[in-house]
Design a protein around this motif. Structure first.
Motif, PDB file in Angstrom:
ATOM      1  N   HIS A  25       0.807  -1.203   0.036  1.00 54.44           N
ATOM      2  CA  HIS A  25       0.041   0.108   0.209  1.00 54.44           C
ATOM      3  C   HIS A  25       1.034   1.099  -0.239  1.00 54.44           C
ATOM      4  O   HIS A  25       1.941   1.320   0.374  1.00 54.44           O
ATOM      5  CB  HIS A  25      -0.939  -0.108   1.158  1.00 54.44           C
ATOM      6  N   ASP A  44       3.693  -6.260   3.724  1.00 51.29           N
ATOM      7  CA  ASP A  44       3.343  -5.189   4.745  1.00 51.29           C
ATOM      8  C   ASP A  44       3.600  -5.611   6.120  1.00 51.29           C
ATOM      9  O   ASP A  44       2.790  -5.135   6.868  1.00 51.29           O
ATOM     10  CB  ASP A  44       1.946  -4.886   4.273  1.00 51.29           C
ATOM     11  N   ASP A  85       6.216   1.516   6.523  1.00 52.48           N
ATOM     12  CA  ASP A  85       4.822   1.072   6.279  1.00 52.48           C
ATOM     13  C   ASP A  85       4.183   1.834   5.360  1.00 52.48           C
ATOM     14  O   ASP A  85       3.566   2.859   5.926  1.00 52.48           O
ATOM     15  CB  ASP A  85       4.213   0.707   7.676  1.00 52.48           C
ATOM     16  N   GLU A 136      -5.080   1.926   2.612  1.00 51.86           N
ATOM     17  CA  GLU A 136      -4.990   0.992   3.390  1.00 51.86           C
ATOM     18  C   GLU A 136      -5.141   1.000   4.919  1.00 51.86           C
ATOM     19  O   GLU A 136      -5.874   0.601   5.665  1.00 51.86           O
ATOM     20  CB  GLU A 136      -3.852  -0.041   3.146  1.00 51.86           C
ATOM     21  N   GLU A 137      -4.601   2.121   5.297  1.00 52.22           N
ATOM     22  CA  GLU A 137      -4.781   2.664   6.767  1.00 52.22           C
ATOM     23  C   GLU A 137      -5.825   3.141   7.098  1.00 52.22           C
ATOM     24  O   GLU A 137      -6.128   3.157   8.348  1.00 52.22           O
ATOM     25  CB  GLU A 137      -3.274   3.512   6.995  1.00 52.22           C
TER      26      GLU A 137
HETATM   27 ZN    ZN Z   1       0.765  -1.457   6.295  1.00 49.77          ZN
END
Ligand code: ZN
Length: 408
Positions: free
Chosen positions: A80, A198, A141, A175-176
């Motif tokens: 992501h 991830d 991330d 995604e977050e």
């Molecule tokens: Zn992530």
């Protein structure tokens, strides 16, 4: 294995602000995510992939065709692009600590990455540690995942003899904030199995997520002028407080559980004398145990109803997501291939459960079994986020060995 392009790719990605935003109504939630998407499109074309595309929702997709004659499954590699809204991701200035000496790292004059709080650091002596300057998150991330996939793809194109299946690449927005799979279908991805890149430390494969529901409690009391309320008023605020107060205190809450323990989490409370609403988040790795926790709430509600006759209390359960292991158990080969690749890279596979959900969990239930592979990232969503370059190289190596594994 060395990946000469990996460091530069990673550093250039983290410098692009791609923070997603909970309250946004648009998709992707922030337009800045396109800045990274467009850069990735250019780089995927440069590497030599086909069908490179970014769509109106910000999904970047591409294909690297197989160099094998026989038929084999198509594999998706997924990461992501957005970073967590919880911490600033604008103006990220990565700081590189070469030949790490094993001591505490001063991130800036006030923030310290202490070995006692980060015991994993002990394993990283001699490595190249990348931290922030203490003012933002790093964004490893999941830009580490993106960089690792990109470098693995670059290697595969430069080494056309290295065996590979058809590889579908997918970089997702948002995604977050839990929307990473909202605007994509399994047909569009076009793969048989997938891996999100991830995860955390070296060797980890995440094949489990929580089972998650939410429980909404609606309370209707009776409001009367407080001066003349004797024997008439039923205060919804007190009922809500009573329900929350009756929950177990020493176990079964986020603040006192870890590893495989689940919890009941009062997440929101809106209360007035006349009406109150409580939202609980319920989490457990086992579905039965999830229902057990919901039964407990239901019992508490019944008990409190008895104490406050005349009030109305209703309870509604909503399913959020389920443990992806339910799907992955039907496709053991997906985990086996990953474990084999990790061992071939000289690491020990560590299976872990995620105390949350992932895009991979949603994709698994949509029909694309998708566990999560490590990136090497640590302290995500934090100004103390860090990663070791050599761990990123290991992750890229695992991706390569995994691709080869699928041709065997
Ligand atoms: Zn992530």
């Amino acid at each position: 294995m060395k990946f000469p392009d990996l460091f530069d790719r990673f550093i250039s990605y983290v410098k692009i602000d791609t923070r997603s935003e909970h309250d946004s109504k648009s998709f992707p939630s922030t337009a800045v995510q396109f800045n990274l998407a467009h850069k990735l499109v250019i780089e995927l074309n440069e590497i030599g992939l086909t069908g490179v595309n970014v769509n109106e929702y910000g999904y970047v997709s591409a294909l690297l065709t197989t160099n094998q004659k026989k038929k084999m499954p198509v594999i998706a590699l997924i990461a992501h692009m957005d970073t967590s809204p919880d911490v600033s991701g604008r103006g990220v200035r990565p700081v590189v600590h070469y030949d790490y000496d094993g001591a505490d790292i001063s991130v800036n004059h006030e923030l310290k990455l202490a070995v006692k709080d980060n015991p994993i650091l002990k394993e990283k002596k001699g490595k190249t540690i990348i931290t922030t300057d203490g003012t933002t998150l790093l964004g490893a991330d999941d830009k580490a995942g993106i960089a690792e996939i990109m470098s693995a793809l670059n290697f595969l194109v430069k080494n056309p003899e290295y065996p590979r299946p058809d590889i579908r690449v997918l970089f997702t927005p948002d995604e977050e904030i839990g929307r990473g799979t909202d605007k994509i279908t399994i047909e569009e991805i076009g793969a048989d199995y997938g891996y999100t890149v991830d995860g955390g430390n070296l060797g980890e494969i995440e094949d489990e997520t929580f089972c998650a529901d939410s429980v909404d409690i609606n309370i209707r009391g009776i409001n009367v002028h407080p001066g003349y309320a004797k024997g008439k008023m039923i205060n919804a605020i007190k009922i809500a407080a009573r329900i929350i107060e009756t929950l177990p205190k020493d176990t079964g809450a986020p603040e006192n559980s870890d590893n495989r323990d689940g919890y009941i989490h009062p997440n929101q409370l809106h209360a007035g004398v006349e009406e109150a609403q409580i939202q609980f988040l319920i989490r457990d790795f086992e579905e039965d145990a999830l229902y057990e926790r919901e039964r407990l709430i239901s019992e508490i509600v019944d008990k409190v109803k008895d104490e406050y006759r005349g009030a109305e209390i209703s309870m509604a359960v909503k399913e959020s997501y389920r443990n992806m292991k339910q799907v992955l158990d039907d496709h053991p080969v997906v985990i086996e291939k990953a474990e084999q690749a990790i061992m071939e890279a000289g690491l020990t596979p560590v299976r872990k459960g995620i105390r949350g959900g992932t895009d991979g969990a949603r994709l698994s239930f949509m029909g694309l079994p998708t566990p999560n592979l490590f990136t090497g990232g640590n302290n995500v969503h934090s100004r103390l986020e860090w990663i070791a370059l050599e761990d990123m190289e290991k992750a890229a190596e695992v991706i390569l060995r995994l691709m080869k594994g699928w041709t065997e």
